[in-house]
Design a protein around this motif. Structure first.
Motif, PDB file in Angstrom:
ATOM      1  N   VAL A  13      39.755  46.235  46.853  1.00  0.00           N
ATOM      2  CA  VAL A  13      39.939  47.110  45.691  1.00  0.00           C
ATOM      3  C   VAL A  13      41.436  47.278  45.510  1.00  0.00           C
ATOM      4  O   VAL A  13      42.161  47.615  46.447  1.00  0.00           O
ATOM      5  CB  VAL A  13      39.253  48.478  45.892  1.00  0.00           C
ATOM      6  N   SER A  14      41.909  47.025  44.290  1.00  0.00           N
ATOM      7  CA  SER A  14      43.341  46.988  43.997  1.00  0.00           C
ATOM      8  C   SER A  14      43.710  48.127  43.052  1.00  0.00           C
ATOM      9  O   SER A  14      43.173  48.219  41.944  1.00  0.00           O
ATOM     10  CB  SER A  14      43.697  45.637  43.367  1.00  0.00           C
ATOM     11  N   ASN A  37      43.072  48.091  38.887  1.00  0.00           N
ATOM     12  CA  ASN A  37      43.404  49.157  37.923  1.00  0.00           C
ATOM     13  C   ASN A  37      44.901  49.225  37.677  1.00  0.00           C
ATOM     14  O   ASN A  37      45.706  49.035  38.584  1.00  0.00           O
ATOM     15  CB  ASN A  37      42.911  50.506  38.469  1.00  0.00           C
ATOM     16  N   ASP A  38      45.269  49.511  36.430  1.00  0.00           N
ATOM     17  CA  ASP A  38      46.659  49.847  36.115  1.00  0.00           C
ATOM     18  C   ASP A  38      46.691  50.651  34.823  1.00  0.00           C
ATOM     19  O   ASP A  38      45.789  50.549  33.979  1.00  0.00           O
ATOM     20  CB  ASP A  38      47.532  48.602  35.982  1.00  0.00           C
ATOM     21  N   PHE A  39      47.759  51.446  34.687  1.00  0.00           N
ATOM     22  CA  PHE A  39      47.932  52.292  33.512  1.00  0.00           C
ATOM     23  C   PHE A  39      48.563  51.530  32.351  1.00  0.00           C
ATOM     24  O   PHE A  39      48.371  51.876  31.198  1.00  0.00           O
ATOM     25  CB  PHE A  39      48.814  53.487  33.891  1.00  0.00           C
ATOM     26  N   GLY A  68      34.999  37.840  38.285  1.00  0.00           N
ATOM     27  CA  GLY A  68      34.067  38.961  38.223  1.00  0.00           C
ATOM     28  C   GLY A  68      34.687  40.311  38.501  1.00  0.00           C
ATOM     29  O   GLY A  68      33.957  41.307  38.648  1.00  0.00           O
ATOM     30  N   THR A  69      36.010  40.394  38.572  1.00  0.00           N
ATOM     31  CA  THR A  69      36.681  41.657  38.891  1.00  0.00           C
ATOM     32  C   THR A  69      36.526  42.664  37.756  1.00  0.00           C
ATOM     33  O   THR A  69      36.695  42.331  36.580  1.00  0.00           O
ATOM     34  CB  THR A  69      38.188  41.403  39.133  1.00  0.00           C
ATOM     35  N   ARG A  70      36.219  43.920  38.122  1.00  0.00           N
ATOM     36  CA  ARG A  70      36.184  44.999  37.125  1.00  0.00           C
ATOM     37  C   ARG A  70      37.619  45.419  36.847  1.00  0.00           C
ATOM     38  O   ARG A  70      38.323  45.904  37.741  1.00  0.00           O
ATOM     39  CB  ARG A  70      35.388  46.193  37.650  1.00  0.00           C
ATOM     40  N   LEU A  71      38.071  45.241  35.612  1.00  0.00           N
ATOM     41  CA  LEU A  71      39.434  45.601  35.226  1.00  0.00           C
ATOM     42  C   LEU A  71      39.404  46.965  34.550  1.00  0.00           C
ATOM     43  O   LEU A  71      38.754  47.141  33.513  1.00  0.00           O
ATOM     44  CB  LEU A  71      40.019  44.539  34.287  1.00  0.00           C
ATOM     45  N   LEU A  72      40.099  47.921  35.145  1.00  0.00           N
ATOM     46  CA  LEU A  72      40.015  49.316  34.718  1.00  0.00           C
ATOM     47  C   LEU A  72      41.374  49.782  34.219  1.00  0.00           C
ATOM     48  O   LEU A  72      42.308  49.980  35.002  1.00  0.00           O
ATOM     49  CB  LEU A  72      39.556  50.189  35.897  1.00  0.00           C
ATOM     50  N   HIS A  73      41.470  49.976  32.915  1.00  0.00           N
ATOM     51  CA  HIS A  73      42.725  50.425  32.306  1.00  0.00           C
ATOM     52  C   HIS A  73      42.739  51.949  32.268  1.00  0.00           C
ATOM     53  O   HIS A  73      41.864  52.581  31.687  1.00  0.00           O
ATOM     54  CB  HIS A  73      42.850  49.859  30.888  1.00  0.00           C
ATOM     55  N   GLY A  74      43.745  52.545  32.893  1.00  0.00           N
ATOM     56  CA  GLY A  74      43.858  53.994  32.876  1.00  0.00           C
ATOM     57  C   GLY A  74      44.633  54.480  34.086  1.00  0.00           C
ATOM     58  O   GLY A  74      45.039  53.700  34.960  1.00  0.00           O
ATOM     59  N   PRO A  86      31.402  47.797  43.182  1.00  0.00           N
ATOM     60  CA  PRO A  86      30.699  46.808  42.360  1.00  0.00           C
ATOM     61  C   PRO A  86      29.581  47.482  41.564  1.00  0.00           C
ATOM     62  O   PRO A  86      29.029  48.504  42.000  1.00  0.00           O
ATOM     63  CB  PRO A  86      30.111  45.835  43.396  1.00  0.00           C
ATOM     64  N   GLU A  87      29.277  46.946  40.435  1.00  0.00           N
ATOM     65  CA  GLU A  87      28.196  47.514  39.619  1.00  0.00           C
ATOM     66  C   GLU A  87      26.894  47.505  40.423  1.00  0.00           C
ATOM     67  O   GLU A  87      26.526  46.507  41.026  1.00  0.00           O
ATOM     68  CB  GLU A  87      28.035  46.716  38.326  1.00  0.00           C
TER      69      GLU A  87
END
Length: 411
Positions: A13-14, A37-39, A68-74, A86-87
């Motif tokens: 997890v990054s 994740n990144d802002f 397949g990585t979940r990319l989370l902006h915020g 993971p989902e």
């Protein structure tokens, strides 16, 4: 998600992922990035483009980066552990590694060095909070070397680093810290960064041993290879695109004309108690690189060092060359303006260095004993630097505080 290529690999997890330099290295070491994740919106666009391009992972047959990585902006503050799993995973799922480097500007010599008084300087607490929720087997934390002597508001040099160690220990993790220079591991860049390994229920990983040295050939380091120089690096790069090339104009031509490689235009600094003639340095935007050494640290600015060709022509290192110095594959197409690209590059973890660290994490996961680890003592040099900083602050603290006040008044 492609289960045949991803689920069989140890999980990562990054956080504060930026343009993905740390993830590149860890995936080359054999990890699969479950979430990142990144802002910064352009960083996330870069990672989305990487997924679209399906870039092969060097050394990992059949794997592609961020598969397949979940990319989370915020912001990290807005995340919960469930966002990073993971989902479909339940609350007992834990990653093998949690990795990231909270924003370094508050502690960097290139910034204003407000440290923990800067709101960004407290983002490591969000990192700790998510570690407490996810309970990863191992943690990799990265930051600038200025963090070693960063002061807490009470003025204690090293206080921030002690707070970080204490914060991880309070949630059950033992820690080990070290400064590592990417050039000592084969990267063509002299980039010194602080790294932390942390473990909860297994042996603390050791840091990798250097493979290269400035003094290779000395009998004491006879088994090490020589540093990879900037000249060697550039000789293997394609000719830069004309639109990426910046040459000196106007007064810069005269200012740069007589510089010796490895020097720059001097910048007068603050007059201090023990430096009555001023604490000078080189202007960051007017430095001529020495091709016989690895590059200086790549910064998050559009003014990288100048290089001189055999015919004497001057140009700046291009953003693509800086990205390659940071270990980004050529297919890693950064998104956004040129200024954003340089910022993404300069804020990244050097990917070749990250791969070496990833190998040590992988060794711990595959062969580490299940034990209750204990934190390692500070490296001896940390204590020396903390003591020196305290002494130096007593000598020059008032001068610097006055100078800062003047700069802030001037806007």
């Amino acid at each position: 998600m492609n289960t045949s290529n991803s689920e069989r690999r140890p999980t990562l997890v990054s956080l504060f992922s930026g343009a993905g330099g740390l993830d590149i290295g860890l995936e080359r070491a054999g990890f699969h990035t479950v979430s990142a994740n990144d802002f910064d919106a352009n960083c996330m666009k870069t990672l989305e483009e990487v997924q679209r391009r399906q870039i092969p992972v060097r050394g990992q047959t059949g794997a592609v980066h961020l598969e397949g990585t979940r990319l989370l902006h915020g912001s990290a503050e807005s995340l919960k552990a469930s966002d990073l799993r993971p989902e479909g995973a339940n609350s007992r799922w834990r990653p093998d590694v949690l990795a990231g480097g909270p924003p370094c500007q508050p502690f960097s010599s290139a910034g204003r060095q407000k440290g923990i008084e800067d709101p960004r300087g407290k983002l490591f607490l969000e990192f700790v909070a998510l570690a407490d929720q996810l309970k990863p087997r191992l943690i990799l934390f990265e930051n600038v070397r200025g963090l070693v002597t960063a002061k807490t508001p009470d003025g204690e040099p090293g206080g921030v680093l002690r707070l970080i160690r204490q914060s991880f220990e309070e949630i059950g993790y033992a820690t080990r810290f070290k400064l590592l220079n990417a050039a000592d591991f084969g990267a063509p860049q002299r980039r010194i960064r602080l790294f932390m390994f942390a473990a909860r229920d297994r042996d603390l990983p050791q840091f990798p041993e250097p493979t290269h040295s400035k003094d290779a050939g000395d009998t004491l380091v006879g088994s090490l290879k020589p540093w990879v120089t900037l000249g060697e690096f550039l000789s293997g790069q394609p000719e830069p695109a004309p639109e990426d090339v910046v040459v000196p104009t106007g007064s810069l031509i005269e200012e740069m004309a007589d510089l010796v490689p490895g020097t720059g235009v001097k910048s007068m600094g603050i007059v201090e108690a023990n430096r009555p003639s001023g604490h000078w340095g080189y202007r960051q935007d007017r430095f001529l690189a020495d091709l016989s050494l690895p590059a200086r640290t790549i910064r998050a600015a559009t003014t990288p060092d100048w290089v001189k060709s055999k015919d004497g022509a001057l140009r700046r290192l291009t953003w693509r060359e800086c990205a390659a110095l940071q270990g980004f594959p050529r297919e890693w197409e950064l998104q956004g303006t040129v200024a954003s690209k340089f910022r993404q590059i300069g804020n990244a973890v050097q990917a070749d260095m990250a791969e070496k660290l990833g190998a040590m994490l992988m060794d711990s996961i595959s062969g580490g004993r299940r034990v209750v680890p204990r934190s390692a003592p500070w490296p001896p040099e940390f204590n020396k630097w903390m003591a020196y900083t305290a002494m130096e602050h007593q000598t020059n603290g008032e001068h610097r505080a006055a100078a800062r006040a003047q700069r802030e008044q001037a806007g």
